[in-house]
Write an enzyme that holds these catalytic residues in place. Structure first.
Site, mmCIF file in Angstrom:
data_model
loop_
_atom_site.group_PDB
_atom_site.id
_atom_site.type_symbol
_atom_site.label_atom_id
_atom_site.label_comp_id
_atom_site.label_asym_id
_atom_site.label_seq_id
_atom_site.Cartn_x
_atom_site.Cartn_y
_atom_site.Cartn_z
ATOM 1 N N ASN A 62 9.737 14.568 37.558
ATOM 2 C CA ASN A 62 8.292 14.408 37.381
ATOM 3 C C ASN A 62 7.554 14.741 38.665
ATOM 4 O O ASN A 62 8.006 14.443 39.767
ATOM 5 C CB ASN A 62 7.928 13.014 36.846
ATOM 6 C CG ASN A 62 8.485 11.864 37.656
ATOM 7 O OD1 ASN A 62 9.568 11.943 38.194
ATOM 8 N ND2 ASN A 62 7.722 10.787 37.743
ATOM 9 N N GLU A 64 3.861 14.361 40.244
ATOM 10 C CA GLU A 64 2.564 13.694 40.078
ATOM 11 C C GLU A 64 1.476 14.367 40.905
ATOM 12 O O GLU A 64 1.740 15.265 41.711
ATOM 13 C CB GLU A 64 2.726 12.204 40.423
ATOM 14 C CG GLU A 64 3.687 11.518 39.468
ATOM 15 C CD GLU A 64 3.770 10.017 39.642
ATOM 16 O OE1 GLU A 64 3.244 9.480 40.646
ATOM 17 O OE2 GLU A 64 4.363 9.369 38.755
ATOM 18 N N CYS A 73 5.544 15.429 33.445
ATOM 19 C CA CYS A 73 6.799 14.689 33.269
ATOM 20 C C CYS A 73 8.012 15.590 33.562
ATOM 21 O O CYS A 73 7.951 16.816 33.402
ATOM 22 C CB CYS A 73 6.931 14.205 31.837
ATOM 23 S SG CYS A 73 5.737 12.958 31.348
ATOM 24 N N GLU A 75 10.711 16.003 31.854
ATOM 25 C CA GLU A 75 11.233 16.742 30.696
ATOM 26 C C GLU A 75 10.510 18.067 30.516
ATOM 27 O O GLU A 75 11.106 19.100 30.204
ATOM 28 C CB GLU A 75 11.066 15.925 29.407
ATOM 29 C CG GLU A 75 11.840 14.628 29.377
ATOM 30 C CD GLU A 75 11.044 13.440 29.914
ATOM 31 O OE1 GLU A 75 10.300 13.601 30.901
ATOM 32 O OE2 GLU A 75 11.178 12.351 29.342
ATOM 33 N N CYS A 112 8.016 10.642 26.594
ATOM 34 C CA CYS A 112 6.680 10.245 26.136
ATOM 35 C C CYS A 112 6.265 11.139 24.959
ATOM 36 O O CYS A 112 6.919 12.148 24.651
ATOM 37 C CB CYS A 112 5.680 10.358 27.285
ATOM 38 S SG CYS A 112 5.184 12.062 27.654
ATOM 39 N N CYS A 115 5.820 14.854 25.735
ATOM 40 C CA CYS A 115 7.097 15.555 25.931
ATOM 41 C C CYS A 115 7.814 15.762 24.606
ATOM 42 O O CYS A 115 8.430 16.803 24.381
ATOM 43 C CB CYS A 115 7.983 14.789 26.910
ATOM 44 S SG CYS A 115 7.413 14.922 28.607
#
Ligand code: THU
Length: 160
Positions: A62, A64, A73, A75, A112, A115
């Site tokens: 991830n 940010e 993210c 993924e 999430c 994703c």
């Protein structure tokens, strides 16, 4: 009126050692990738590793951003990288591992919603299931047979 039930089966492995070699190697790659997460705001570190049908692997973590929604993210970093580097190559499985710098994450973190939708695009396009291996920092590993299992009634291009 009819009622329908949607259910799915997953496998739970007690330890990394219980996985087959291919899955274990992939999870080890995700663990390595997790170390390079850039997560100064959430302190939540996620690593992902994608295995492709051509045997290649691609990792992500991830990333940010001070403008929070601009981050991405692990993924999606991984699957988008796979799509960019190996376009059209089938994705076989994705290993995902998450940990926090502030507390013990006690159960495997699942992708999430964004994703799930992003990965489902590839699964739908390639017409073959993408397996998911989910783990926290340590402890049990959950294996799902298909992304579609965790995105029931999902939206895809067949509606367009
Ligand atoms: N995160 C992921 O990388 N994958 C997920 O499936 C859940 C959340 C990241 C996004 C953000 O950087 C941090 O974890 C906290 O939400």
């Amino acid at each position: 009126m009819k009622k329908k039930t949607i259910s799915f089966e997953l496998s739970v492995y007690e330890t990394l050692g219980a996985l087959n070699e291919q899955d274990r190697d992939l999870m080890h790659m995700a663990i390595e990738a997790r170390k390079d997460a850039y997560a100064p705001y959430s302190n939540f570190m996620v690593g992902a590793a994608v295995l492709l049908a051509n045997g290649k692997t691609v990792i992500g973590s991830n990333q940010e951003n001070a403008s929070y929604p601009s981050g991405l993210c692990a993924e999606r970093v991984a699957v988008f990288q796979a799509g960019a580097k190996y376009p059209g190559v089938t994705i076989k499985s994705i290993a995902i591992t998450a940990m926090s710098k502030t507390h013990l994450v006690e159960k495997p973190a699942a992708p999430c919603g964004n994703c799930r939708q992003a990965i489902s695009e590839y699964e739908f396009k390639q017409k073959s299931p993408i397996e998911l291996l989910l783990m926290a920092e340590k402890g049990e590993i959950i294996k799902c047979q298909s992304l579609a299992d965790i995105l029931p009634l999902g939206f895809n291009s067949s509606y367009l």
